[in-house]
Write a protein that holds these residues in place. Structure first.
Motif, PDB file in Angstrom:
ATOM      1  N   THR A  77      49.090  38.910  52.356  1.00 55.75           N
ATOM      2  CA  THR A  77      47.765  38.338  52.053  1.00 55.75           C
ATOM      3  C   THR A  77      47.105  38.926  50.799  1.00 55.75           C
ATOM      4  O   THR A  77      46.588  38.384  49.920  1.00 55.75           O
ATOM      5  CB  THR A  77      46.560  38.752  53.134  1.00 55.75           C
ATOM      6  N   LEU A  78      47.488  40.377  50.542  1.00 57.11           N
ATOM      7  CA  LEU A  78      46.974  41.064  49.304  1.00 57.11           C
ATOM      8  C   LEU A  78      47.744  40.135  48.106  1.00 57.11           C
ATOM      9  O   LEU A  78      47.406  40.433  47.024  1.00 57.11           O
ATOM     10  CB  LEU A  78      47.251  42.404  49.226  1.00 57.11           C
ATOM     11  N   ILE A  79      49.032  40.053  48.315  1.00 52.82           N
ATOM     12  CA  ILE A  79      49.832  39.513  47.303  1.00 52.82           C
ATOM     13  C   ILE A  79      49.380  38.060  46.852  1.00 52.82           C
ATOM     14  O   ILE A  79      49.225  37.632  45.721  1.00 52.82           O
ATOM     15  CB  ILE A  79      51.266  39.138  47.724  1.00 52.82           C
ATOM     16  N   ALA A  80      48.954  37.334  47.921  1.00 55.66           N
ATOM     17  CA  ALA A  80      48.238  35.881  47.832  1.00 55.66           C
ATOM     18  C   ALA A  80      46.910  36.291  46.856  1.00 55.66           C
ATOM     19  O   ALA A  80      46.565  35.355  45.983  1.00 55.66           O
ATOM     20  CB  ALA A  80      48.014  35.425  49.160  1.00 55.66           C
ATOM     21  N   ILE A  81      46.135  37.113  47.201  1.00 59.22           N
ATOM     22  CA  ILE A  81      44.818  37.389  46.301  1.00 59.22           C
ATOM     23  C   ILE A  81      45.121  37.662  45.196  1.00 59.22           C
ATOM     24  O   ILE A  81      44.453  37.152  44.210  1.00 59.22           O
ATOM     25  CB  ILE A  81      44.091  38.617  47.018  1.00 59.22           C
ATOM     26  N   ILE A  82      46.119  38.373  44.795  1.00 59.11           N
ATOM     27  CA  ILE A  82      46.558  38.585  43.335  1.00 59.11           C
ATOM     28  C   ILE A  82      47.000  37.240  42.731  1.00 59.11           C
ATOM     29  O   ILE A  82      46.496  37.280  41.648  1.00 59.11           O
ATOM     30  CB  ILE A  82      47.764  39.691  43.392  1.00 59.11           C
ATOM     31  N   ILE A 128      43.374  17.143  39.926  1.00 57.89           N
ATOM     32  CA  ILE A 128      42.970  17.829  41.103  1.00 57.89           C
ATOM     33  C   ILE A 128      42.462  19.433  40.615  1.00 57.89           C
ATOM     34  O   ILE A 128      43.363  19.870  39.831  1.00 57.89           O
ATOM     35  CB  ILE A 128      44.294  18.073  42.008  1.00 57.89           C
ATOM     36  N   LYS A 129      41.460  19.686  40.840  1.00 56.46           N
ATOM     37  CA  LYS A 129      40.981  20.892  40.872  1.00 56.46           C
ATOM     38  C   LYS A 129      40.798  21.929  41.868  1.00 56.46           C
ATOM     39  O   LYS A 129      39.712  21.978  42.577  1.00 56.46           O
ATOM     40  CB  LYS A 129      39.649  20.902  40.042  1.00 56.46           C
ATOM     41  N   LEU A 130      41.800  22.601  42.026  1.00 59.72           N
ATOM     42  CA  LEU A 130      42.076  23.525  42.860  1.00 59.72           C
ATOM     43  C   LEU A 130      41.962  25.045  42.793  1.00 59.72           C
ATOM     44  O   LEU A 130      41.863  25.830  43.451  1.00 59.72           O
ATOM     45  CB  LEU A 130      43.277  23.316  43.843  1.00 59.72           C
ATOM     46  N   ILE A 131      41.586  25.256  41.583  1.00 58.62           N
ATOM     47  CA  ILE A 131      41.517  26.484  40.787  1.00 58.62           C
ATOM     48  C   ILE A 131      40.201  27.331  41.531  1.00 58.62           C
ATOM     49  O   ILE A 131      40.591  28.518  41.959  1.00 58.62           O
ATOM     50  CB  ILE A 131      41.613  26.543  39.393  1.00 58.62           C
ATOM     51  N   LYS A 132      39.125  26.682  41.433  1.00 53.13           N
ATOM     52  CA  LYS A 132      37.993  27.346  42.093  1.00 53.13           C
ATOM     53  C   LYS A 132      38.025  27.646  43.417  1.00 53.13           C
ATOM     54  O   LYS A 132      37.624  28.519  43.926  1.00 53.13           O
ATOM     55  CB  LYS A 132      36.827  26.513  41.677  1.00 53.13           C
ATOM     56  N   SER A 133      38.881  26.572  44.274  1.00 56.73           N
ATOM     57  CA  SER A 133      39.090  26.844  45.592  1.00 56.73           C
ATOM     58  C   SER A 133      39.723  27.968  45.671  1.00 56.73           C
ATOM     59  O   SER A 133      39.503  28.799  46.822  1.00 56.73           O
ATOM     60  CB  SER A 133      39.748  25.554  46.053  1.00 56.73           C
ATOM     61  N   LEU A 134      40.783  28.253  44.967  1.00 53.90           N
ATOM     62  CA  LEU A 134      41.779  29.525  45.226  1.00 53.90           C
ATOM     63  C   LEU A 134      40.998  30.868  44.913  1.00 53.90           C
ATOM     64  O   LEU A 134      40.916  31.704  45.637  1.00 53.90           O
ATOM     65  CB  LEU A 134      42.854  29.445  44.144  1.00 53.90           C
ATOM     66  N   ASN A 135      39.953  30.714  43.746  1.00 54.73           N
ATOM     67  CA  ASN A 135      39.185  31.946  43.676  1.00 54.73           C
ATOM     68  C   ASN A 135      38.043  32.180  44.831  1.00 54.73           C
ATOM     69  O   ASN A 135      37.915  33.421  45.410  1.00 54.73           O
ATOM     70  CB  ASN A 135      38.516  31.509  42.558  1.00 54.73           C
ATOM     71  N   TYR A 136      37.503  31.023  45.504  1.00 54.73           N
ATOM     72  CA  TYR A 136      36.717  31.163  46.617  1.00 54.73           C
ATOM     73  C   TYR A 136      37.503  31.647  47.602  1.00 54.73           C
ATOM     74  O   TYR A 136      37.248  32.706  48.435  1.00 54.73           O
ATOM     75  CB  TYR A 136      36.251  29.933  47.103  1.00 54.73           C
ATOM     76  N   GLY A 137      38.728  31.197  47.832  1.00 54.16           N
ATOM     77  CA  GLY A 137      39.630  31.926  48.938  1.00 54.16           C
ATOM     78  C   GLY A 137      40.015  33.158  48.689  1.00 54.16           C
ATOM     79  O   GLY A 137      39.997  34.132  49.641  1.00 54.16           O
TER      80      GLY A 137
END
Length: 220
Positions: free
Chosen positions: A199-204, A125-134
């Motif tokens: 939300t900022l914590i999630a972004i970091i 499962i490759k979710l890393i890029k999805s996290l970056n897009y998010g």
């Protein structure tokens, strides 16, 4: 054509992760009762409402339970009267919060389904890029929210209500709905800031995971 499809897919991934993150942040903030306890002290809500801190928290807990419990059909405060318009507004707010819970649940179920399908087919499962897009999507949203809050929160507050409510029942009269005296605009601003902090914590976290993953991939 394929390039456009990939671009749209990336945007959808970003929006999905952003909605999930904001949903979780809103739910977490709503249930952080210490925020309202702090508000009572900071804004002297006990003096304004002429009620003890304990009684204010009592009715606040009643409100939280009503807004988040799909089986709670009636809202009745122990220390405040309420008009039919006020009750209907809280019902509309309840629908919004239940929708947020539903959105979060749907995304969790989608992730579980994808995970099971990938695992069944022995694929990673490759979710890393999805996290970056998010994270990128969230940065745009947070920038707009912070700008709105610090430029003119009152105006942003009004616009928010006009977008989500097709009536003016949210404009409470303190004579018929005295609960508004202990739920001033400043309290909502404080909650908005806490949502933004989560939300900022999630972004970091998302960006840290993405950068660490890329570094690890290059080393291998």
């Amino acid at each position: 054509m394929k390039k456009w499809i990939n671009c749209i897919f990336k945007v959808l991934q970003g929006i999905s992760v952003a909605l999930f993150t904001i949903g979780i942040s809103v739910i977490a903030s709503l249930n952080l009762r210490s925020i309202y306890k702090y508000s009572i002290q900071k804004y002297d809500l006990d003096k304004i409402g002429q009620l003890s801190k304990e009684k204010l928290m009592e009715d606040y807990n009643i409100l939280l339970n009503y807004l988040q419990n799909p089986f709670a059909k009636k809202l009745k405060f122990n220390n405040f009267i309420m008009s039919s318009n006020g009750e209907f507004h809280f019902y509309e707010v309840k629908k919004i919060f239940l929708s947020i819970y539903l959105i979060v649940l749907i995304f969790v179920l989608i992730f579980i389904v994808i995970y099971l399908i990938k695992k069944y087919n022995n694929k990673k499962i490759k979710l890393i890029k999805s996290l970056n897009y998010g994270a990128n999507t969230l940065i745009s949203i947070i920038t707009v929210l912070l700008t709105s809050i610090f430029i003119d929160f009152s105006k942003a507050f009004i616009i928010f209500h006009k977008i989500f409510f097709n009536n003016e029942y949210w404009i409470f009269d303190s004579k018929t709905d005295p609960i508004i005296n202990v739920l001033p605009e400043e309290v909502f601003k404080l909650y908005a800031l806490v949502v933004i902090i989560f939300t900022l914590i999630a972004i970091i976290v998302y960006k840290t995971i993405y950068i660490s993953y890329n570094k690890h991939s290059k080393l291998n």
